[in-house]
Structures are given as structure tokens and as C-alpha cells.
Design a protein around this motif. Structure first.
Motif, short mmCIF file in Angstrom:
data_model
loop_
_atom_site.label_atom_id
_atom_site.label_comp_id
_atom_site.label_asym_id
_atom_site.label_seq_id
_atom_site.Cartn_x
_atom_site.Cartn_y
_atom_site.Cartn_z
N VAL A 188 22.97 35.51 -44.07
CA VAL A 188 22.62 35.14 -45.16
C VAL A 188 22.83 36.25 -46.31
CG1 VAL A 188 20.62 34.38 -46.42
CG2 VAL A 188 20.85 33.68 -44.22
N THR A 189 23.14 35.87 -47.54
CA THR A 189 23.31 37.09 -48.51
C THR A 189 22.26 36.55 -49.57
OG1 THR A 189 25.58 37.53 -48.17
CG2 THR A 189 24.80 38.03 -50.37
N ALA A 190 21.34 37.47 -49.92
CA ALA A 190 20.06 37.14 -50.62
C ALA A 190 19.54 38.44 -51.39
CB ALA A 190 18.90 36.47 -49.91
N ARG A 191 18.75 37.93 -52.53
CA ARG A 191 18.18 39.08 -53.14
C ARG A 191 16.74 39.07 -52.58
NH1 ARG A 191 18.54 41.74 -58.56
NH2 ARG A 191 20.56 41.17 -58.86
N VAL A 192 16.28 40.47 -52.58
CA VAL A 192 14.80 40.48 -51.85
C VAL A 192 14.00 40.50 -53.28
CG1 VAL A 192 13.06 42.08 -51.10
CG2 VAL A 192 15.22 41.91 -50.11
N LEU A 193 13.06 39.54 -53.32
CA LEU A 193 12.16 39.37 -54.63
C LEU A 193 10.94 40.09 -54.41
CD1 LEU A 193 12.49 35.60 -55.57
CD2 LEU A 193 13.82 37.50 -56.28
N ASP A 194 10.47 40.20 -53.06
CA ASP A 194 9.19 40.81 -52.80
C ASP A 194 9.40 41.43 -51.30
OD1 ASP A 194 6.59 41.63 -53.40
OD2 ASP A 194 5.73 39.82 -52.36
N LEU A 231 14.22 48.07 -46.85
CA LEU A 231 14.62 47.07 -47.96
C LEU A 231 13.71 47.27 -49.12
CD1 LEU A 231 14.03 43.96 -45.36
CD2 LEU A 231 16.39 45.01 -46.21
N LYS A 232 14.37 47.10 -50.31
CA LYS A 232 13.80 47.33 -51.60
C LYS A 232 13.76 46.29 -52.51
CE LYS A 232 14.74 52.16 -51.85
NZ LYS A 232 15.44 53.50 -52.53
N LYS A 233 12.84 45.79 -53.17
CA LYS A 233 12.65 44.73 -53.90
C LYS A 233 13.75 44.95 -55.27
CE LYS A 233 9.60 42.74 -57.33
NZ LYS A 233 8.08 42.75 -57.99
N GLY A 234 14.39 43.76 -55.46
CA GLY A 234 15.21 43.65 -56.51
C GLY A 234 16.88 43.85 -55.95
N GLU A 235 16.96 44.42 -54.65
CA GLU A 235 18.36 44.65 -54.29
C GLU A 235 18.86 43.58 -53.37
OE1 GLU A 235 19.94 47.36 -54.61
OE2 GLU A 235 18.61 48.77 -55.35
N VAL A 236 20.13 43.45 -53.26
CA VAL A 236 21.12 42.40 -52.73
C VAL A 236 21.50 42.77 -51.40
CG1 VAL A 236 22.90 40.81 -52.70
CG2 VAL A 236 21.68 41.20 -54.76
#
Length: 432
Positions: A188-194, A231-236
């Protein structure tokens, strides 16, 4: 022995007896006889063989002669199942069965055709990555999905990795909206929202676990990570090798140090692409739940329990005759809710509007509703909602009773009758 295991043994006897007997033996008769043997302490295997011989049946088939079944071909209520798969995940869990605490194991198995969740009712020597040949398992349906059960008579043998084709170990690229409970080794490729960090105790050891929400252009999902990938918020990120569980239908991607997590350029998924997903109800029902979705439909029913209610100040349960089912007689706190059924022509779901949303759509405050008689308030709710079109945004949860949208936003939809009629006319004209 669980009830399902007992039924499986009865099936064995019936199959062996009725294959050769001219007079069909009833299930009730076999259950009665087998129960008697067990109560007298006769070993299960001996009891089964005795009953088969008594009714003139054939000897049991050797488990090794059973044909292998692909996971994708599994259906509910199958007996004598034989599969070859690798263990994607396995975890212990304590449950209470008929007042007795038992340790069971649950996890996910995968072959070249797909994945299936499993439950083992006895101690099994399995770990993640093992290749196993399982015989004499059986299936059940749980929350709309097939589940493999490993009961008293199951046989589990570890085998070589090359028994399975390479495709059984290759991660499958999926979009967030396609995540389903039981999927293993997804890519899965996704953006971390939180993302949040907390300490949990696992088998007496304190471990750090990271959880939050990921999203792509197709939807949102929760995640749980058992390794610090920074993992950081906002990163993909591209996450490869995770598996999917669910809570009441909401998918949750789970991964650990065995997964691959690669940080990508943010342009891979732009913030502008992360739009609120509007989903038809049939798709929502098929998915059995979703995180933060929008649905639209016509209110076709107002459920009993709508209107002014009193809640327990301790647990928030609705009181019946000033009594809480947990805390007994309490001084309740007033609340307002609307329970409705929404239909869009493709399916129907339940929804519950809280006090704030109920006040907004009714155009009345809780205090104003308290001053109304019960019948007057229910009539007001019916007049405001019934046969009107509404849009809801929130989380959709599923259980054995169906799918429910827990709304955090709600509004009426203005209907342009002329425009809708012209659109319908065009659609009908295209069919002629």
C-alpha cells in the motif's frame, strides 16, 4: 470439545454410515449415541469407530487422501477441509467457553489464491512464516466472512516452502479502499494523516506500538505498527508486507519489523487528492464498514428509541424506567437522538444522530424538545425526516445486525424535482 467440533464428529459418522446403509440414520440418533459414549468416558476415536461399525458403515477415509482446497474456494460450513498455506500471523487469546477459560490462537493463513482468518481451539506450535498442511479443518461464517477453524480432530504438519508457488509469497498491490479483513502481505502507498505512540503490555513485556490513520485518493484506513519506522504525519510511505484486520468492519493495516516501509516523495499522493469519499450504500454494505465516508439517501424509517431519552451518568447507556442495566437505579442525564434507516436504491443502512446533529436538523434545542410531549416530539421527527433526503458523514460499523453509520456530520439535501425528472427521463430514453 466445542459444539462445532462435536458437530464435525457427527458429520464424520453420518458420512461413513449413510454412504453404505440403505436406511438413512438420523442425525439426532447419532448425536444421542455419541453423547452417551463421551459421558461414559469412552475415547472419542473408539466411540466413532464403534458407532460406524454398529450401523454397518465404512471405515473413515485417511486424511491424506483428502483433496487440497484453495483458500479462494472455501465456503461456510465445509467439513474435512485440507489446505496448504503459510502463516501470515498467529496470536494467542483467552476466551471463556461455558464458564471455562481457554487459550485459543487466531491469525491469518495465505496460499496463492488468497487469505483466510483462522482460529485454533487447542495449543498449536505455529509461528509467522511457517508453511503448513492442514487437514480435517472446518469452516464457519463470521461477520460475513469465511473463517477456518482448527478443532480437536485437525492435523497440522509443517512442510517445505517450495511446496507453495512463488505467487503465494508476493505482496499484492492494493488501494486503501480495497483493504479487507484477512488480507495478507499487501503493498500500500498512502499518506499518514495521524500517528500516535503508546506503550502496551504483551506477554508480560512492555512494547511500543504506533497507530493512526493512512489515506490515498480512494479512502482512509486505520493502521497499527509494532516497530518504530519513524513514521511522521503528512509523509507518504510505501508499506509492503502488512496484513489487514478489522474492527466492526473498519479495515486496519497491521505491520511490524518484517514489513518494508519506504518513505516516498510527497508528490506521490498530493493533499488535494485526499478528498472525502462518497460511497453508494451497496458498496458500503459489501465492505462491511469504512472510515470517514459520506453517504446519501432517503429516510425510509424512523427507528423506535428516537427522541428524548435519559442516560446513565456513569456509562452513558439509555435508562429503562430510570434504571441502568449495569449501574442500577441512577439519576439520569437528558439526551436527544434520532435513529433512522437510509436507502439510496442500492442498499439500506442504519444511522444514529447524536444530540448536536438532532438539534441541528430538527431546528430545536434539547430543552425545547423536553417541553414537548412524547407523541408530539415523535410526530415532529417523522415530519422532519421521513421520506426526506439526507447526507451523512462518519464511520460505518458492521455487526450481525447490519451496517450502521455513526454520523459526525449530517444535513438535508435539497431535491430539484424537475431536474431529477429530466435526468430520469433521459436514462429511460436511453434504454428504449
Amino acid at each position: 470439545m466445542t459444539d462445532d467440533d462435536f458437530e464435525s464428529h457427527v458429520d464424520d459418522i453420518l458420512n461413513a454410515v449413510n454412504d453404505v446403509s440403505e436406511k438413512k440414520i438420523s442425525r439426532a440418533e447419532i448425536e444421542k449415541q455419541l453423547t452417551r459414549f463421551i459421558e461414559y468416558g469412552v475415547p472419542l476415536g473408539q466411540a466413532k469407530e464403534t458407532l460406524v461399525k454398529k450401523y454397518g458403515g465404512a471405515v473413515f477415509k485417511n486424511p491424506s487422501s483428502l483433496e487440497r482446497v484453495l483458500i479462494s474456494d472455501l465456503k461456510p460450513n465445509q467439513r474435512n477441509v485440507k489446505i496448504l498455506a503459510h502463516v501470515v500471523a498467529v496470536n494467542p487469546k483467552e476466551v471463556t467457553v461455558k464458564g471455562e477459560t481457554r487459550k485459543i490462537y487466531y491469525g491469518i493463513l495465505e496460499d496463492e489464491s488468497g487469505t483466510v482468518p483462522f482460529t485454533a481451539w487447542n495449543d498449536i506450535d505455529l509461528k509467522k512464516g511457517d508453511i503448513v498442511e492442514i487437514t480435517n479443518a472446518y469452516t464457519r461464517e463470521w461477520q460475513g466472512l469465511v473463517q477456518l477453524n482448527l478443532g480437536d480432530r485437525v492435523r497440522v504438519e509443517k512442510t517445505e516452502r517450495d511446496k507453495l508457488p512463488k505467487s503465494a509469497f508476493e505482496p499484492k498491490q492494493v488501494k486503501v479502499k480495497d483493504l479487507r479483513s484477512g488480507m495478507g502481505r499487501v503493498d500500500v502507498t498512502a499518506r499518514v494523516l495521524d500517528v500516535n505512540e503508546r506503550d502496551v503490555e504483551v506477554n508480560g513485556e512492555t512494547r511500543k506500538v504506533f497507530s493512526g490513520v493512512i489515506s490515498d485518493e480512494t479512502g482512509k484506513a486505520q493502521f497499527t505498527c509494532w516497530h518504530d519506522f519513524k513514521l511522521k504525519k503528512g509523509e507518504v510511505y510505501r508499506i509492503t508486507g502488512g496484513y489487514v484486520k478489522s474492527w466492526k468492519g473498519i479495515p486496519q493495516l497491521t505491520f511490524d519489523s518484517n514489513a518494508s516501509v519506504k518513505k516516498l516523495d510527497k508528490s506521490k499522493i498530493l493533499k488535494g487528492e485526499l478528498q472525502l469519499v462518497k460511497m453508494p450504500l451497496h458498496e458500503l454494505i459489501e465492505k462491511r464498514g469504512a472510515l470517514d465516508v459520506e453517504v446519501e439517501g432517503t429516510v425510509i424509517d424512523i427507528r423506535s428509541g428516537s427522541g428524548f431519552v435519559m442516560r446513565c451518568p456513569e456509562c452513558n447507556r439509555v435508562l429503562q424506567n430510570n434504571r441502568c442495566s449495569i449501574h442500577g437505579e441512577v439519576e439520569g442525564k437528558p439526551d436527544l437522538r434520532v435513529k433512522l434507516v437510509l436507502d439510496d436504491g442500492t442498499g439500506a443502512v442504519d444511522s444514529v444522530l447524536n444530540k448536536e446533529l438532532s438539534e441541528k436538523l430538527l431546528g430545536k434545542t434539547l430543552d425545547e424538545c423536553k417541553k414537548m410531549g412524547e407523541d408530539e416530539l415523535i410526530n415532529e421527527i417523522n415530519n422532519k425526516f421521513f421520506a426526506h433526503r439526507v447526507t451523512l458523514r462518519g464511520n460505518a460499523l458492521s455487526d450481525e445486525f447490519g451496517t450502521t453509520v455513526i454520523a459526525k456530520e449530517a444535513d438535508f439535501v435539497e431535491v430539484n424535482v424537475r431536474e431529477d425528472a429530466e435526468k430520469l427521463s433521459e436514462e429511460l430514453g436511453g434504454l428504449l
